[in-house]
Design a protein around this motif. Sequence first.
Motif, PDB file in Angstrom:
ATOM      1  N   PRO A  89       0.823  -1.209   0.000  1.00 35.10           N
ATOM      2  CA  PRO A  89       0.000   0.000   0.000  1.00 35.10           C
ATOM      3  C   PRO A  89       0.862   1.266   0.000  1.00 35.10           C
ATOM      4  N   LEU A  90       0.359   2.299  -0.655  1.00 33.71           N
ATOM      5  CA  LEU A  90       1.070   3.574  -0.693  1.00 33.71           C
ATOM      6  C   LEU A  90       0.841   4.349   0.599  1.00 33.71           C
ATOM      7  N   THR A  91       1.849   5.100   0.996  1.00 35.46           N
ATOM      8  CA  THR A  91       1.700   6.007   2.132  1.00 35.46           C
ATOM      9  C   THR A  91       0.954   7.246   1.653  1.00 35.46           C
ATOM     10  N   GLU A  92       0.532   8.089   2.571  1.00 36.78           N
ATOM     11  CA  GLU A  92      -0.152   9.325   2.188  1.00 36.78           C
ATOM     12  C   GLU A  92       0.765  10.208   1.334  1.00 36.78           C
ATOM     13  N   ASP A  93       2.043  10.267   1.664  1.00 41.52           N
ATOM     14  CA  ASP A  93       2.990  11.059   0.866  1.00 41.52           C
ATOM     15  C   ASP A  93       3.138  10.487  -0.543  1.00 41.52           C
ATOM     16  N   GLU A  94       3.132   9.167  -0.664  1.00 42.20           N
ATOM     17  CA  GLU A  94       3.218   8.538  -1.987  1.00 42.20           C
ATOM     18  C   GLU A  94       1.949   8.806  -2.795  1.00 42.20           C
ATOM     19  N   TRP A  95       0.793   8.801  -2.136  1.00 36.46           N
ATOM     20  CA  TRP A  95      -0.456   9.139  -2.828  1.00 36.46           C
ATOM     21  C   TRP A  95      -0.418  10.575  -3.329  1.00 36.46           C
ATOM     22  N   LYS A  96       0.160  11.478  -2.569  1.00 38.47           N
ATOM     23  CA  LYS A  96       0.291  12.871  -3.018  1.00 38.47           C
ATOM     24  C   LYS A  96       1.116  12.940  -4.291  1.00 38.47           C
TER      25      LYS A  96
END
Length: 141
Positions: A28-35
């Motif tokens: 799963p992507l982190t919130e920073d990676e989703w950004k």
Amino acid sequence: MGNIYRGALLHDIGKISIPDSVLLKKGPLTEDEWKIIRTHPATAYEPLSKVEYLRPSLDIPYCHHERWNGSGYPRGLKGEEIPLAARIFAVVDVYDALISDRPYRKAWSKEETIKYLLKNSGTLFDKRVVKGFLEILRSDS
């Protein structure tokens, strides 16, 4: 029709700016990676909008992650604010993504994918587009 074709071909061109460590991540992507991921529509739009003959095709690369209820990106467009070509392509793109293997998950069955589209019809996706897409899908079976 040429504009939709070109838009579909270019829909994820902005992902060239996404590091492979994010794009190909198995978990799963982190919130920073989703950004970072959420930047790809604008990354595509910026340079392509300078090419006059491509401008009519940019609704798809720029808006295919917008969602009917306004929860999408990059601009949070809602309902018919989202260009029709992008609403159509969003359904096609999600269908294709879900029935395909990804580094972070196995492909869903066609039946599971259709259930997902129906469940999110009118929320994430334009109901009319989902209905039309499923009619075409069933007629091809």
